[in-house]
Motif scaffolding. Structure first.
Motif, PDB file in Angstrom:
ATOM      1  N   GLU A   1      -0.229   5.422   8.649  1.00 27.42           N
ATOM      2  CA  GLU A   1       1.035   5.614   9.104  1.00 27.42           C
ATOM      3  C   GLU A   1       2.079   5.060   8.461  1.00 27.42           C
ATOM      4  N   ARG A   2       1.973   3.771   8.053  1.00 31.35           N
ATOM      5  CA  ARG A   2       2.969   3.190   7.123  1.00 31.35           C
ATOM      6  C   ARG A   2       2.964   3.794   5.971  1.00 31.35           C
TER       7      ARG A   2
ATOM      8  N   THR B   1      -0.086  15.703   7.353  1.00 32.17           N
ATOM      9  CA  THR B   1      -0.919  15.318   8.506  1.00 32.17           C
ATOM     10  C   THR B   1      -2.195  15.144   8.497  1.00 32.17           C
TER      11      THR B   1
ATOM     12  N   ASN C   1       1.852   9.072   6.458  1.00 37.02           N
ATOM     13  CA  ASN C   1       1.117  10.110   6.935  1.00 37.02           C
ATOM     14  C   ASN C   1       1.469  10.189   8.543  1.00 37.02           C
ATOM     15  N   ALA C   2       1.209  11.467   9.065  1.00 36.19           N
ATOM     16  CA  ALA C   2       1.403  11.737  10.562  1.00 36.19           C
ATOM     17  C   ALA C   2      -0.062  11.897  11.050  1.00 36.19           C
ATOM     18  N   LEU C   3      -0.453  11.265  12.223  1.00 36.70           N
ATOM     19  CA  LEU C   3      -1.698  11.366  12.664  1.00 36.70           C
ATOM     20  C   LEU C   3      -1.893  12.243  13.861  1.00 36.70           C
TER      21      LEU C   3
ATOM     22  N   GLU D   1       4.417  14.214   3.007  1.00 35.41           N
ATOM     23  CA  GLU D   1       4.151  13.365   4.475  1.00 35.41           C
ATOM     24  C   GLU D   1       2.965  14.288   5.092  1.00 35.41           C
TER      25      GLU D   1
END
Length: 432
Positions: A156-157, A140, A160-162, A138
Motif C-alpha cells: 500500500e505504501r 489494484t 497499490n490498492a489491495l 495506482e
C-alpha cells in the motif's frame, strides 16, 4: 513384454504443477491489475501456487495477466534458493511436449532475486512497477485474506490498492488427478499406521498395576504390550515410525486419546491405556509434496458393551448416512445434517458445544495441501467432482471418552470413492 508399468512409474515421478489460469481469470474478472501473495514454505497457498518448497523466509509471487492470453508469474525468491526455485517453479511448469518450450497453462514463469535485502512486500511492489510500467499508476492488486500485515503495508505504501480474493481457495478445492494420486498415497501410509496401532492393541494383555489416586494407592487394570505399559504416547510413536518407513511425516498430527482424553479432539499427551475405555486414533500425515492424509478409528480392548458400544454404532451409522449423500451438486450442509440427524436418533446431542457431551464438530472438511481446507461439510456451497473431503462424525463425553470414525473420499462424477479402505470394528484385530 512391456505392460506399461515403467511408463506409469515415470509419470508418477513427474513433479506436480499448478494451473495459474484461475488466478489470471480472477484478476481480469475483478478488473484488477495483478495478484500478489507473500509467505514462506509454511504458507500452503503459496506452496500450492508455486510448488516451491524451499525457503523458510518470506518471498513473494506476482501474477499479471497478458493483453492477449495467459500471463506472467514472477517468484521473488531468496538468492540462495534461486536454483531450487528455477527447478520447482519454472522448469516443472514447462510444457512436456517435445516441440513446445512454453508453459503448460500459458502463464510464463520467471524467478527474480534482486533487492534480496528488502522486505518481500517491497520486492513484490518493485516487480509490479516493472511489469505494469510507470511510476504514476495506482494498480489494484488482488491478495489472499491471509497475506501478512507487514507485506500489505509495504504494498500500500508503494501506491497499490489491495482487494481480498478467495480465488486460491477455490482453485485448491478441486483436485487434479495428480493431486488425488498424492492424497491416495499418503492415505495408504495412514492405513499402514492404523494397522500398526490396531495390531498393538489386539496383542496387548490386561494386567493389574498400581495407580495413585489423590493419596490412595490401588491396583487398577491396564494394558501391557511386549512387557511394558501401553500408553497413548507409546502407541503414537509406533504409528509415526510406520509413517516414516513409508516416506511420509506425521507433521505432529497423530492424535491418540484414551478414556476421557479421547474426548479431546486432538490429544497428543501421554495417558495409560486401560481396558474398557475408548482409544481414539486420528492419523493425519503429510507426504513429500505437502499433501495430507486423514484417517480415524476407535477401539476398545475388553469392553463391556456400555456407552462406548452405543456410541460406536451411532457414529458408524452417521458415517454411512453422510456418505450416502455425497455426489456432485449436493449442498455440503446436507452431508453434515444427515450425520447429525442419525446421531440424534441414537440419543446423542447433535449440536453439543465444546466440552459438552455429544457431537461437537462438523461432519468433515476438505483435505489437500492443508489438513483443513475448502469445502467444509458444515459450511455453505455444493460438492463438486474433484473435492476431497474427510467424513468424520463423532460423539464425545468428557467424563467417559470419545468415538470418531473418519475416511478420506473424493467426489466423483456420479458419487464418491474412498481413497484408501480400512476395516471397521470396535474390537481390535491383528492387521499386520
Amino acid at each position: 513384454m512391456n505392460d506399461g508399468s515403467d511408463d506409469a512409474d515415470s509419470r508418477d515421478r513427474l513433479p506436480l504443477r499448478t494451473d495459474l489460469t484461475p488466478i489470471v481469470e480472477a484478476v481480469a474478472a475483478a478488473d484488477a491489475d495483478a495478484f500478489v501473495t507473500v509467505g514462506d514454505r509454511f504458507d500452503d497457498d503459496l506452496r500450492y501456487l508455486t510448488r516451491f518448497s524451499g525457503p523458510d523466509r518470506a518471498y513473494a509471487l506476482v501474477i499479471v495477466p497478458a493483453d492477449d492470453a495467459g500471463g506472467r508469474a514472477v517468484c521473488c525468491a531468496p538468492s540462495l534458493f534461486r536454483e531450487q526455485a528455477e527447478r520447482e517453479f519454472v522448469a516443472s511448469a514447462r510444457s512436456r511436449s517435445a516441440d513446445d518450450g512454453g508453459f503448460h497453462d500459458g502463464v510464463a514463469r520467471e524467478v527474480r532475486t534482486e533487492r534480496v535485502g528488502n522486505h518481500a512486500g517491497e520486492r513484490a511492489a518493485a516487480v509490479i512497477r516493472d511489469l505494469l510500467g510507470g511510476e504514476d499508476s495506482e494498480p489494484t492488486l488482488l491478495v489472499p485474506p491471509s497475506i501478512p500485515h507487514d507485506a500489505a503495508v509495504y504494498l500500500e505504501r508503494a501506491g497499490n490498492a489491495l482487494a481480498s480474493t478467495n480465488a486460491v481457495a477455490r482453485a485448491r478445492a478441486r483436485k487434479t488427478d495428480a493431486e488425488i494420486d498424492r492424497l491416495r498415497r499418503v492415505q495408504c501410509a495412514a492405513v499402514a499406521g492404523m494397522a500398526r496401532a490396531e495390531t498393538m492393541l489386539a496383542e496387548s494383555e490386561v494386567v493389574e498395576v498400581e495407580s495413585v489416586e489423590d493419596t490412595d494407592t490401588e491396583r487398577r487394570p491396564a494394558l501391557r504390550w511386549e512387557g511394558a505399559p501401553l500408553t497413548t504416547e507409546r502407541l503414537r510413536r509406533a504409528v509415526n515410525a510406520t509413517l516414516a518407513d513409508r516416506g511420509v511425516r506425521d507433521a505432529g498430527d497423530t492424535a491418540i486419546g484414551a478414556g476421557p482424553s479421547a474426548a479431546d479432539l486432538h490429544y497428543v499427551g501421554d495417558d495409560p491405556i486401560r481396558p474398557g475405555e475408548t482409544v481414539l486414533i486420528d492419523i493425519s500425515p503429510r507426504g513429500p509434496d505437502g499433501y495430507r492424509g486423514d484417517l480415524t478409528r476407535t477401539f476398545v480392548v475388553d469392553g463391556d458393551g456400555g456407552w462406548e458400544r452405543r456410541a460406536y454404532l451411532a457414529v458408524e451409522s452417521a458415517r454411512e448416512a453422510a456418505l450416502a449423500e455425497i455426489e456432485p451438486g449436493v449442498p455440503t450442509k446436507t452431508v453434515h445434517g444427515e450425520a447429525a440427524a442419525e446421531l440424534a436418533a441414537y440419543g446423542f446431542d447433535p449440536n453439543a458445544g465444546e466440552g459438552e457431551a455429544g457431537f461437537t464438530h462438523g461432519a468433515g472438511h476438505g483435505v489437500g495441501v492443508s489438513l483443513h481446507e475448502s469445502p467444509s461439510l458444515s459450511g455453505a456451497g455444493e460438492l463438486r467432482p474433484g473435492h476431497v473431503v474427510t467424513v468424520e462424525p463423532g460423539v464425545y463425553d468428557p467424563d467417559v471418552g470419545g468415538v470418531r470414525l473418519g475416511d478420506l473420499v473424493v467426489v466423483t462424477e456420479d458419487g464418491y470413492e474412498v481413497l484408501a479402505e480400512y476395516p471397521f470394528g470396535i474390537v481390535p484385530n491383528e492387521r499386520e
